[in-house]
Structure formats: structure tokens, C-alpha cells
Design a protein around this motif. Structure first.
Motif, short mmCIF file in Angstrom:
data_model
loop_
_atom_site.label_atom_id
_atom_site.label_comp_id
_atom_site.label_asym_id
_atom_site.label_seq_id
_atom_site.Cartn_x
_atom_site.Cartn_y
_atom_site.Cartn_z
N SER A 1 19.97 -9.38 42.07
CA SER A 1 18.54 -9.13 42.27
C SER A 1 17.84 -8.78 40.97
CB SER A 1 18.32 -7.97 43.25
OG SER A 1 19.28 -7.97 44.26
N LEU A 2 16.52 -9.03 40.97
CA LEU A 2 15.69 -8.75 39.79
C LEU A 2 14.42 -8.03 40.23
CD1 LEU A 2 14.98 -9.39 36.73
CD2 LEU A 2 13.90 -11.49 37.59
N LYS B 1 23.13 -6.01 50.26
CA LYS B 1 23.40 -4.65 49.78
C LYS B 1 22.85 -4.47 48.35
CE LYS B 1 27.51 -1.76 48.97
NZ LYS B 1 27.78 -1.98 47.55
N PHE B 2 23.12 -5.40 47.47
CA PHE B 2 22.63 -5.30 46.09
C PHE B 2 21.10 -5.34 46.05
CE2 PHE B 2 25.83 -5.34 42.68
CZ PHE B 2 26.99 -5.37 43.44
N ILE C 1 11.80 -19.75 32.45
CA ILE C 1 10.72 -20.66 32.03
C ILE C 1 9.41 -19.88 31.89
CG2 ILE C 1 9.34 -22.67 32.75
CD1 ILE C 1 11.88 -23.64 34.29
N ILE C 2 9.24 -18.88 32.77
CA ILE C 2 8.06 -18.00 32.74
C ILE C 2 8.58 -16.58 32.47
CG2 ILE C 2 6.29 -16.95 34.23
CD1 ILE C 2 5.98 -19.58 35.64
N PRO C 3 7.89 -15.83 31.58
CA PRO C 3 8.36 -14.46 31.31
C PRO C 3 7.97 -13.50 32.43
CG PRO C 3 6.38 -14.92 30.03
CD PRO C 3 6.72 -16.19 30.77
N CYS C 4 8.64 -12.37 32.49
CA CYS C 4 8.23 -11.32 33.42
C CYS C 4 8.44 -9.98 32.73
CB CYS C 4 9.03 -11.38 34.73
SG CYS C 4 10.74 -10.84 34.55
N GLN C 5 7.78 -8.97 33.26
CA GLN C 5 7.97 -7.62 32.75
C GLN C 5 9.07 -6.97 33.58
OE1 GLN C 5 4.24 -5.50 32.47
NE2 GLN C 5 5.29 -3.65 31.80
N LYS C 6 10.30 -7.12 33.08
CA LYS C 6 11.46 -6.67 33.86
C LYS C 6 11.54 -5.15 33.95
CE LYS C 6 15.97 -6.97 32.59
NZ LYS C 6 17.17 -7.70 32.14
N PRO D 1 15.67 -11.62 45.25
CA PRO D 1 17.08 -12.01 45.09
C PRO D 1 17.17 -13.09 44.02
CG PRO D 1 16.18 -12.99 47.09
CD PRO D 1 15.08 -12.16 46.49
N LYS D 2 18.30 -13.18 43.32
CA LYS D 2 18.47 -14.21 42.30
C LYS D 2 18.78 -15.57 42.91
CE LYS D 2 19.61 -11.15 38.47
NZ LYS D 2 20.62 -10.68 37.51
#
Ligand code: AMP
Length: 120
Positions: free
Chosen positions: A30-31, A68-69, A18-23, A48-49
Motif C-alpha cells: 500500500s501507498l 491487512k497491510f 509516471i506522475i509524482p506524489c507527495q508520499k 493498494p499497490k
């Protein structure tokens, strides 16, 4: 009684698209993305997702695979940003006294300059 997760917090909205991010990077659980108000030349958030409120909630309730991830992605980011040798700081704010603004667990990765002894 434990706190309820707020589905409308800003990181939940980022995860829903819904909101963008600078990935910067991501993995199965995880992100990592750039903080919108950077406090250092490198300021990246890892989340975490799945919906966890804070460090305590994540550490208590996430699966060992998620944990761990999560830390693998943190390591991937510090490697990608070339700050393994130079150094960095990882911060997680929790609750009122920790001044946590966004109630979805996250760590801040800060680097790219000498950060001093502590951030006040
Ligand atoms: P905290 O005080 O630990 O909860 O930190 C929340 C962080 O999220 C702050 O450093 C904000 O600058 C950052 N932030 C808030 N909204 C966004 C957004 N839309 N994209 C990226 N970072 C954000």
C-alpha cells in the motif's frame, strides 16, 4: 460482467512513477500520499499497490495479507499525523452514485479540524 481495471488512471500512473506524489508512507502492498485538492488540513489517500477498482473489488479479490497491510498503513498514517485522539474521517467513494473520480480503490483520511456531521 465485471468492470475492467483502467491501467491509465491517475493512481496507476503514480504507482508506475509516471506522475509524482507527495508520499506520506508506504508498505509492501500500500501507498499513502497527500490529496492534490485537500478538503481538510489533513487529507491523505491510501491506495493498494495492486490494481483494484473500488472497495467491492478490493474486499472481494485482494488477499488477506493485502487487506491487512492496507488497514495497517491507514492506522500508521493516523498515528503519524497525531489524529488518533482528536479524531478523523475515512471515506471511500464507489461508482457513479458514490462520485468516484479515480477508478483505483482508495480511502480518504480527513482530519485536522472538526469535520461536521457529514460532508455533503
Ligand atoms: P474520488 O472522487 O474518491 O475518486 O477521489 C479522487 C481524489 O483523488 C480527489 O480527492 C482528487 O483530489 C485526488 N487526486 C486526483 N489526482 C491526484 C494526484 N495526481 N495526486 C493526488 N491526489 C489526486
Amino acid at each position: 460482467m465485471s468492470k475492467a481495471y483502467d491501467n491509465n488512471n491517475v493512481f496507476a500512473k503514480i504507482l508506475k512513477g509516471i506522475i509524482p506524489c507527495q508520499k506520506i508512507d508506504e508498505n509492501k502492498f500500500s501507498l499513502a500520499f497527500t490529496d492534490i485538492n485537500p478538503q481538510a488540513p489533513i487529507h491523505i489517500l491510501v491506495i493498494p499497490k495492486n490494481p483494484y477498482i473500488d472497495f467491492y473489488d478490493f474486499t472481494k479479490n485482494a488477499t488477506s495479507e493485502e487487506v491487512k497491510f492496507f488497514w495497517e498503513l491507514v492506522n500508521e498514517v493516523i498515528s503519524k499525523k497525531n489524529i488518533v485522539e482528536k479524531g478523523f474521517r475515512i471515506i471511500t467513494n464507489s461508482g457513479k452514485d458514490g462520485n468516484q473520480d479515480v477508478p483505483h480503490f482508495h480511502v480518504h483520511i480527513l482530519g485536522g479540524r472538526n469535520l461536521g456531521k457529514m460532508i455533503s
